[in-house]
Motif scaffolding. Structure first.
Motif, PDB file in Angstrom:
ATOM      1  N   THR A 182       0.774  -1.020   0.039  1.00 48.38           N
ATOM      2  CA  THR A 182       0.002   0.024  -0.057  1.00 48.38           C
ATOM      3  C   THR A 182       0.610   1.322   0.119  1.00 48.38           C
ATOM      4  OG1 THR A 182      -1.621  -1.010   1.486  1.00 48.38           O
ATOM      5  CG2 THR A 182      -1.775   1.366   1.043  1.00 48.38           C
ATOM      6  N   CYS A 183       0.449   2.183  -0.874  1.00 49.90           N
ATOM      7  CA  CYS A 183       1.425   3.507  -0.901  1.00 49.90           C
ATOM      8  C   CYS A 183       0.386   4.658  -0.873  1.00 49.90           C
ATOM      9  CB  CYS A 183       2.187   3.555  -2.110  1.00 49.90           C
ATOM     10  SG  CYS A 183       3.371   2.350  -2.411  1.00 49.90           S
ATOM     11  N   PHE A 184       0.939   5.871  -0.382  1.00 53.00           N
ATOM     12  CA  PHE A 184       0.071   7.068  -0.430  1.00 53.00           C
ATOM     13  C   PHE A 184       0.925   8.172  -0.944  1.00 53.00           C
ATOM     14  CE2 PHE A 184      -1.045  10.926   1.658  1.00 53.00           C
ATOM     15  CZ  PHE A 184      -2.160  10.960   1.529  1.00 53.00           C
ATOM     16  N   ALA A 185       0.271   8.885  -1.893  1.00 54.73           N
ATOM     17  CA  ALA A 185       0.717  10.115  -2.385  1.00 54.73           C
ATOM     18  C   ALA A 185       0.158  11.186  -2.362  1.00 54.73           C
ATOM     19  CB  ALA A 185       1.125   9.762  -3.890  1.00 54.73           C
ATOM     20  N   PRO A 186       0.515  12.395  -1.700  1.00 51.67           N
ATOM     21  CA  PRO A 186      -0.303  13.682  -1.461  1.00 51.67           C
ATOM     22  C   PRO A 186      -0.444  14.410  -2.509  1.00 51.67           C
ATOM     23  CG  PRO A 186       1.993  13.952  -0.979  1.00 51.67           C
ATOM     24  CD  PRO A 186       1.941  12.484  -1.453  1.00 51.67           C
ATOM     25  N   GLY A 187      -1.484  15.280  -2.378  1.00 54.14           N
ATOM     26  CA  GLY A 187      -1.705  16.384  -3.213  1.00 54.14           C
ATOM     27  C   GLY A 187      -0.857  17.461  -2.798  1.00 54.14           C
ATOM     28  N   ARG A 188      -0.771  18.828  -3.559  1.00 53.13           N
ATOM     29  CA  ARG A 188      -0.155  19.803  -3.325  1.00 53.13           C
ATOM     30  C   ARG A 188      -0.725  21.096  -3.295  1.00 53.13           C
ATOM     31  NH1 ARG A 188      -1.595  22.497  -6.363  1.00 53.13           N
ATOM     32  NH2 ARG A 188      -1.119  22.549  -8.856  1.00 53.13           N
ATOM     33  N   VAL A 189      -0.131  22.063  -2.621  1.00 51.90           N
ATOM     34  CA  VAL A 189      -0.783  23.527  -2.860  1.00 51.90           C
ATOM     35  C   VAL A 189       0.338  24.296  -3.192  1.00 51.90           C
ATOM     36  CG1 VAL A 189      -0.687  23.934  -0.333  1.00 51.90           C
ATOM     37  CG2 VAL A 189      -2.211  25.195  -1.812  1.00 51.90           C
ATOM     38  N   GLY A 241      -4.841  13.164   0.050  1.00 50.99           N
ATOM     39  CA  GLY A 241      -4.068  12.553  -1.140  1.00 50.99           C
ATOM     40  C   GLY A 241      -4.718  11.294  -1.585  1.00 50.99           C
ATOM     41  N   ILE A 242      -3.902  10.412  -2.166  1.00 49.23           N
ATOM     42  CA  ILE A 242      -4.540   9.139  -2.833  1.00 49.23           C
ATOM     43  C   ILE A 242      -3.808   7.923  -2.295  1.00 49.23           C
ATOM     44  CG2 ILE A 242      -5.161   7.921  -4.718  1.00 49.23           C
ATOM     45  CD1 ILE A 242      -5.353  10.538  -6.182  1.00 49.23           C
ATOM     46  N   ALA A 243      -4.433   7.063  -1.706  1.00 51.18           N
ATOM     47  CA  ALA A 243      -3.735   5.711  -1.275  1.00 51.18           C
ATOM     48  C   ALA A 243      -3.995   4.712  -2.304  1.00 51.18           C
ATOM     49  CB  ALA A 243      -4.267   5.173   0.123  1.00 51.18           C
ATOM     50  N   CYS A 244      -3.138   3.839  -2.506  1.00 54.76           N
ATOM     51  CA  CYS A 244      -3.366   2.703  -3.279  1.00 54.76           C
ATOM     52  C   CYS A 244      -3.218   1.384  -3.061  1.00 54.76           C
ATOM     53  CB  CYS A 244      -2.652   2.832  -4.637  1.00 54.76           C
ATOM     54  SG  CYS A 244      -2.668   1.727  -5.937  1.00 54.76           S
ATOM     55  N   ALA A 245      -3.678   0.489  -2.988  1.00 50.54           N
ATOM     56  CA  ALA A 245      -3.223  -1.089  -2.427  1.00 50.54           C
ATOM     57  C   ALA A 245      -3.078  -1.881  -3.766  1.00 50.54           C
ATOM     58  CB  ALA A 245      -4.207  -1.452  -1.419  1.00 50.54           C
ATOM     59  N   ALA A 246      -2.256  -2.831  -3.788  1.00 50.37           N
ATOM     60  CA  ALA A 246      -1.988  -3.475  -5.239  1.00 50.37           C
ATOM     61  C   ALA A 246      -1.587  -4.804  -4.758  1.00 50.37           C
ATOM     62  CB  ALA A 246      -1.172  -2.623  -6.099  1.00 50.37           C
ATOM     63  N   ALA A 297      -1.123  13.252  -7.823  1.00 48.73           N
ATOM     64  CA  ALA A 297      -1.073  11.997  -6.797  1.00 48.73           C
ATOM     65  C   ALA A 297      -1.321  10.909  -7.294  1.00 48.73           C
ATOM     66  CB  ALA A 297      -1.896  12.790  -5.610  1.00 48.73           C
ATOM     67  N   LEU A 298      -2.359  10.640  -8.225  1.00 50.29           N
ATOM     68  CA  LEU A 298      -2.736   9.250  -8.998  1.00 50.29           C
ATOM     69  C   LEU A 298      -1.743   8.852  -9.688  1.00 50.29           C
ATOM     70  CD1 LEU A 298      -4.932   7.114  -9.539  1.00 50.29           C
ATOM     71  CD2 LEU A 298      -5.830   9.024 -11.056  1.00 50.29           C
ATOM     72  N   GLU A 299      -0.890   9.732 -10.558  1.00 48.55           N
ATOM     73  CA  GLU A 299       0.333   9.269 -11.164  1.00 48.55           C
ATOM     74  C   GLU A 299       1.423   8.769 -10.201  1.00 48.55           C
ATOM     75  OE1 GLU A 299      -1.020  12.678 -14.482  1.00 48.55           O
ATOM     76  OE2 GLU A 299       0.850  12.719 -13.136  1.00 48.55           O
ATOM     77  N   VAL A 300       1.897   9.600  -9.500  1.00 59.02           N
ATOM     78  CA  VAL A 300       2.799   9.157  -8.408  1.00 59.02           C
ATOM     79  C   VAL A 300       2.660   8.065  -7.675  1.00 59.02           C
ATOM     80  CG1 VAL A 300       4.378  10.243  -6.595  1.00 59.02           C
ATOM     81  CG2 VAL A 300       3.900  11.718  -8.325  1.00 59.02           C
ATOM     82  N   VAL A 301       1.323   7.933  -7.097  1.00 62.08           N
ATOM     83  CA  VAL A 301       1.136   6.917  -6.093  1.00 62.08           C
ATOM     84  C   VAL A 301       1.115   5.532  -7.172  1.00 62.08           C
ATOM     85  CG1 VAL A 301      -1.425   6.672  -6.177  1.00 62.08           C
ATOM     86  CG2 VAL A 301      -0.104   5.852  -4.299  1.00 62.08           C
ATOM     87  N   THR A 302       0.523   5.495  -8.123  1.00 62.05           N
ATOM     88  CA  THR A 302       0.787   4.406  -9.133  1.00 62.05           C
ATOM     89  C   THR A 302       2.181   3.872  -9.531  1.00 62.05           C
ATOM     90  OG1 THR A 302      -1.387   5.162 -10.559  1.00 62.05           O
ATOM     91  CG2 THR A 302       0.155   3.410 -11.506  1.00 62.05           C
ATOM     92  N   GLY A 303       3.091   4.919  -9.767  1.00 56.89           N
ATOM     93  CA  GLY A 303       4.428   4.793  -9.876  1.00 56.89           C
ATOM     94  C   GLY A 303       5.051   4.112  -8.823  1.00 56.89           C
ATOM     95  N   ALA A 304       4.815   4.580  -7.527  1.00 54.37           N
ATOM     96  CA  ALA A 304       5.349   4.041  -6.245  1.00 54.37           C
ATOM     97  C   ALA A 304       4.995   2.658  -6.101  1.00 54.37           C
ATOM     98  CB  ALA A 304       4.854   4.967  -5.152  1.00 54.37           C
ATOM     99  N   VAL A 305       3.722   2.333  -6.352  1.00 60.01           N
ATOM    100  CA  VAL A 305       3.152   0.980  -6.201  1.00 60.01           C
ATOM    101  C   VAL A 305       3.854  -0.080  -7.183  1.00 60.01           C
ATOM    102  CG1 VAL A 305       1.049  -0.314  -6.819  1.00 60.01           C
ATOM    103  CG2 VAL A 305       1.049   1.510  -5.164  1.00 60.01           C
ATOM    104  N   GLY A 338       4.917   7.425  -0.254  1.00 61.54           N
ATOM    105  CA  GLY A 338       5.858   6.686   0.457  1.00 61.54           C
ATOM    106  C   GLY A 338       5.038   5.248   0.599  1.00 61.54           C
ATOM    107  N   VAL A 339       5.628   4.241   1.020  1.00 54.97           N
ATOM    108  CA  VAL A 339       4.834   3.097   1.286  1.00 54.97           C
ATOM    109  C   VAL A 339       4.085   3.409   2.776  1.00 54.97           C
ATOM    110  CG1 VAL A 339       5.146   0.472   2.110  1.00 54.97           C
ATOM    111  CG2 VAL A 339       6.641   1.702   0.293  1.00 54.97           C
TER     112      VAL A 339
END
Ligand code: GLA
Length: 379
Positions: free
Chosen positions: A19-26, A48-53, A128-136, A375-376
């Motif tokens: 499971t990873c999590f990537a934040p949004g930004r301001v 942000g967005i979490a992703c389990a895979a 966030a969606l792109e980065v969390v996908t990449g991290a996973v 991050g994970v």
């Protein structure tokens, strides 16, 4: 969002591997400078967005997002990753970007996404969606890429396969954020420096006006800047100082292009000045620069709207507020407000009431904390 592991199990009847999590930004300041070779000053936020895979044996990629539940599970094959005009094009484009970078996946995977970023609000839900996908993908396949490369893969995916010619700021902030800090990033060299935010509070107000970056307006601004740079024979606009720009600006024949260029050049200077002001603890100066940034985005870059202008004007008059401006690509979305910590409690209902009185709906507000990048995440 809390239950991304349990929800994965419910949907796919197996436990996820990672499971990873990537934040949004301001972005605090430095808007529309990142594709002009200039400085930006964003921070990652706690939303942000979490992703389990889980890896699969075959070549299927299955995507589900709790935020787009109506789409159900979307299935692609590794051999056919064409865009379909839906949300899953974002993670799919990241898989394609990895392939383009030399990391072709040999097996598929099941993904479950869940986030709490408002979509189309200028807080970088796409990044966030792109980065969390990449991290996973990096974790599932043990691919040796750095967090900075995850940001570049996200930007490549968006430029090449989604068709938005965005700069690097959003993906970089999502990948490289640091708790308690903003990032002063030179988009030209990707050199960066973390700057402690200290005592100032950052509050976001969502106008509720949905922007669509994919709409041609963003790409149009970018090409107007490119024409201006070509007319000035500059590799990128932000290489010019305001003084150099003033000297040469009449070489830009088109009036609109000249205005866009003026914004980029001065905004770059403001980003550097604001970072210096923060270092010196001069939040009043930071706030004034935010005000100038907004005016320039409104008048020269023409990416603001009535709702954002109203929010900025009202915020500037509220007690304890150092400064306010629209943040992100524009054409709707959010404002960012910098204020004394003690002012937040009264600010939130005050700005909501004023907006509701004028536009008939209550805007969402988020008091944000500068957060770590991707991050994970423990289940
Ligand atoms: C969007 C883009 C960024 C940046 C901002 C404007 O968020 O994705 O790269 O250009 O707009 O500063």
């Amino acid at each position: 969002m809390k239950h991304v592991v349990l929800d994965f199990e419910k949907l796919y009847h197996r436990k996820p591997q990672i499971t990873c999590f990537a934040p949004g930004r301001v972005n605090l300041i430095g808007e529309h400078t990142d594709y002009n070779g200039g400085y930006v000053f964003p921070c990652a936020i706690q939303m942000g967005i979490a992703c389990a895979a889980l890896k699969r044996e075959d070549d299927s990629l299955r995507f589900y997002s709790a935020d787009f539940a109506q789409s159900g599970v979307l299935e692609y094959r590794l051999g056919n990753l064409e865009s379909r005009g839906c949300w899953a094009d974002y993670p799919v484009s990241v898989v394609r970007a990895f392939a383009a970078f030399g990391y072709r996946l040999e097996s598929g995977a099941d993904f479950f996404f869940s986030g709490n970023l408002p979509e189309g609000a200028g807080l970088s839900s796409s990044a966030a969606l792109e980065v969390v996908t990449g991290a996973v993908i990096r974790e599932l396949h043990g691919i040796p890429v750095t967090r900075q490369e995850l940001a570049l893969a996200g930007q490549f995916a968006e430029n090449r396969f989604i068709g938005v010619n965005c700069g690097i700021m959003d993906q970089f902030a999502s990948a490289m954020g640091k708790a308690g800090h903003a990032i002063l990033l030179d988009s030209n060299t990707l050199r960066y420096e973390y700057a402690p935010i200290g005592d100032a509070a950052v509050v976001i107000v969502n106008s509720g006006v949905k922007h669509s970056l994919a709409s041609s307006a963003y790409n149009k601004r970018r090409s107007e800047c490119e024409s201006a740079a070509a007319a000035l024979k500059a590799r990128t606009l932000c290489r010019l100082t305001p003084e150099e720009f003033e000297e040469k600006k009449l070489l830009i024949p088109d009036k609109d292009c000249r205005k866009r260029a003026r914004h980029a050049v001065y905004e770059n200077r403001r980003a550097l000045d604001a970072a210096a002001a923060l270092k010196e603890g001069d939040l009043g100066r930071f706030g004034r620069l935010m005000g100038e940034s907004h005016a320039s985005l409104k008048d020269d870059y023409e990416v603001s709207c009535e709702e954002l202008d109203f929010l900025v004007e009202k915020a500037q008059g509220l007690p304890g507020v150092y400064g306010a401006r629209m943040t992100g690509g524009g054409f709707g979305g959010c404002t960012v407000n910098l204020m004394e910590r003690g002012a937040v409690e009264a600010f939130l209902p005050a700005i909501q009431e004023r907006y509701e009185e004028r536009f008939g709906r209550r805007p969402e507000v988020y008091a944000v904390t500068a957060s770590d990048g991707v991050g994970v995440r423990d289940a």
